[in-house]
Design a protein around this motif. Structure first.
Motif, PDB file in Angstrom:
ATOM      1  N   LEU A 157     -34.071  77.866 -47.919  1.00 24.31           N
ATOM      2  CA  LEU A 157     -32.674  78.004 -47.993  1.00 24.31           C
ATOM      3  C   LEU A 157     -32.408  79.374 -48.093  1.00 24.31           C
ATOM      4  CD1 LEU A 157     -31.868  75.227 -50.654  1.00 24.31           C
ATOM      5  CD2 LEU A 157     -31.628  74.952 -48.017  1.00 24.31           C
ATOM      6  N   PRO A 190     -25.728  77.028 -47.420  1.00 26.42           N
ATOM      7  CA  PRO A 190     -26.658  78.138 -47.108  1.00 26.42           C
ATOM      8  C   PRO A 190     -26.208  78.623 -45.721  1.00 26.42           C
ATOM      9  CG  PRO A 190     -27.594  75.854 -46.951  1.00 26.42           C
ATOM     10  CD  PRO A 190     -26.308  75.589 -47.857  1.00 26.42           C
ATOM     11  N   TYR A 196     -31.162  77.648 -42.803  1.00 28.26           N
ATOM     12  CA  TYR A 196     -32.141  76.768 -43.556  1.00 28.26           C
ATOM     13  C   TYR A 196     -33.443  76.288 -42.533  1.00 28.26           C
ATOM     14  CZ  TYR A 196     -29.770  72.923 -41.254  1.00 28.26           C
ATOM     15  OH  TYR A 196     -29.080  72.016 -40.265  1.00 28.26           O
TER      16      TYR A 196
END
Length: 474
Positions: free
Chosen positions: A324, A407, A410
């Protein structure tokens, strides 16, 4: 001619040591390396961008002991010294390692002073574990689980909250199944030979330590003097196997990618045929197998079913990896190496590594969530999707680290059967396998994490020892 099966770190290191041991040989050894995928490096893979690095497998290496110093020698020889990024004892990633218990993060003691203080989730200062060891009766065993050993010698809390999560972090395994000889062979021998760990430790102080004959490079000496905790390679750990691969190619090692071997046929003590799926056959005088034991098992089954069965007895686990990247400049985590979760917490994740603290040149916050391991099938079933693993990881990050941000990037990867498990009896099992090979006079050597240790250092040292042993006996 020598043939190497597998282009992971074990195969590349085997090629490296074969070249080193044949430097002065007028009849230059011809080396073939066969790799089934389209790239070398095995489980060491790095995703690089200008803002972050995502490590798919190992991300740091320990410099300790003969195996750690040996790796540093190789790194300097490959010209990678200036790319090494060490984490020294005063770095947050060295000092701050946590476990998550009872819905709370607990910092583990990192100094002698901390051993004498009460630290949650432990009910007493850790020094009491020493007294527990001194009062335990002697028990004679050939092997034991690392959990049973630690519980017996140091108490259940140490087994549950220190050793069990550590085993999750190292091999994604269950401490109640893993052999005590995996990490604590010396301590186990103290118990068996002297009646207790502390008794054996005290007696060992009076014995002269035998110096090893490993000559150290400047890099290895620096790591030793500065007492590095761990280190990594700038630009990602994949730089290491990539450089090794280049070294082999420049030394005229014949590398074949996308080449799958379907059967090994042993003709005699100095001739072996590797039959490929495309019908081609590679003939060699000796083969170094660095592929996982369960894959080698299939290749020798036709000719040596007993050997195949023994190889197949080494279990492997699957690990889910979720990387992440949060692009925000505000601090989302306390500087630390990360945290692990004891199995008794029954969490879907094994732990989280704070990559933006451990790996240089990261912008924002980078985390890696590890899922499953020994409990992968139990937690997620047979056909779990990457989306489900991502959602689980994000949910756990939100609950534990209170991160509400989404995020910016990822990556999800399911590493199938990636880590061997050294369950009780592992070392006897490996000895039996190697004894079979010796008795049948088969021209094959076994290298890598299936047999001699799961860490980066172990795999490299396994290659070194096997090559040197073969060169001595030839």
């Amino acid at each position: 001619m020598a043939a190497i099966l597998g282009g992971g770190l074990g195969g590349l290191s085997t090629g490296y040591y074969l070249l080193k041991n044949n430097l002065n040989n007028p009849n230059k050894l011809k080396i073939f390396l066969l790799e089934a995928t389209n790239q070398c490096g095995g489980w060491i893979k790095t995703i690089r961008t200008k803002d972050y690095l995502f490590e798919q497998g190992p991300r740091t290496i320990r410099p300790k002991g003969i195996t750690g110093l040996n790796t540093l020698n190789m790194i300097q020889d490959l010209g990678l010294s200036e790319h090494v990024s060490p984490i020294r004892p005063d770095h947050p990633a060295a000092k701050n390692r946590m476990i998550y218990v009872n819905n709370e993060l607990h910092l583990l003691p990192s100094s002698l002073k901390g051993v004498f203080q009460k630290n949650g989730p432990f009910s007493k200062p850790l020094i009491y574990a020493v007294f527990n060891d001194l009062k335990q009766p002697h028990l004679e065993l050939k092997d034991d689980s690392i959990y049973n050993f630690v519980e017996r010698r140091f108490g259940r809390e140490i087994a549950d909250y220190a050793i069990s999560p550590m085993i999750c972090g190292i091999c994604a395994g269950d401490a109640k199944e893993i052999s005590v000889k995996f990490l604590m062979k010396t301590l186990f021998e103290y118990e068996q030979n002297h009646g207790g760990v502390m008794k054996g430790l005290m007696k060992s102080f009076f014995k002269t330590k035998v110096p090893d004959d490993l000559e150290l490079t400047d890099l290895a000496n620096t790591a030793k003097e500065e007492k590095w905790s761990v280190y990594t390679i700038k630009g990602g750990l994949e730089t290491f196997p990539t450089t090794l691969k280049t070294y082999l190619e420049e030394s005229n090692v014949d590398l074949h990618l996308n080449t799958t071997v379907e059967e090994i046929e042993f003709i005699d003590a100095s001739l072996v045929k590797l039959k490929q799926t495309d019908g081609k056959i590679v003939t060699a005088n000796h083969v170094y197998s660095t592929i996982p034991a369960h894959i080698l098992s299939k290749l020798v089954k036709s000719q040596h079913p007993d050997l195949s069965n023994c190889l197949n007895e080494i279990p492997f686990v699957t690990v889910g990896i979720v990387n992440l990247y949060f692009s925000t400049t505000k601090p989302l985590i306390t500087p630390a190496f990360g945290f692990l979760i004891p199995p008794i917490e029954n969490s879907p994740i094994l732990g989280v590594v704070f990559d933006s603290c451990c790996i240089p040149d990261q912008n924002g916050t980078v985390l890696t969530v590890m899922l499953g391991g020994r409990w992968f099938k139990e937690k997620f079933g047979q056909n779990v999707t990457e989306d489900r693993l991502l959602n689980i990881a994000l949910g756990e990050i939100k609950t534990i680290l209170k991160i509400e941000d989404s995020p910016a990037a990822y990556n999800v990867n399911i590493l199938k059967k990636c880590i061997p498990q050294y369950v009780i009896g592992h070392y006897e099992r490996v000895e039996k396998i190697r004894q079979y090979i010796q008795e049948k006079n088969l021209p094959i050597s076994l290298v890598g994490s299936s047999y001699d240790g799961v860490g980066v250092n172990d795999v490299i040292f396994s290659a070194k020892m096997q090559v040197e042993e073969d060169c001595t006996n030839s």
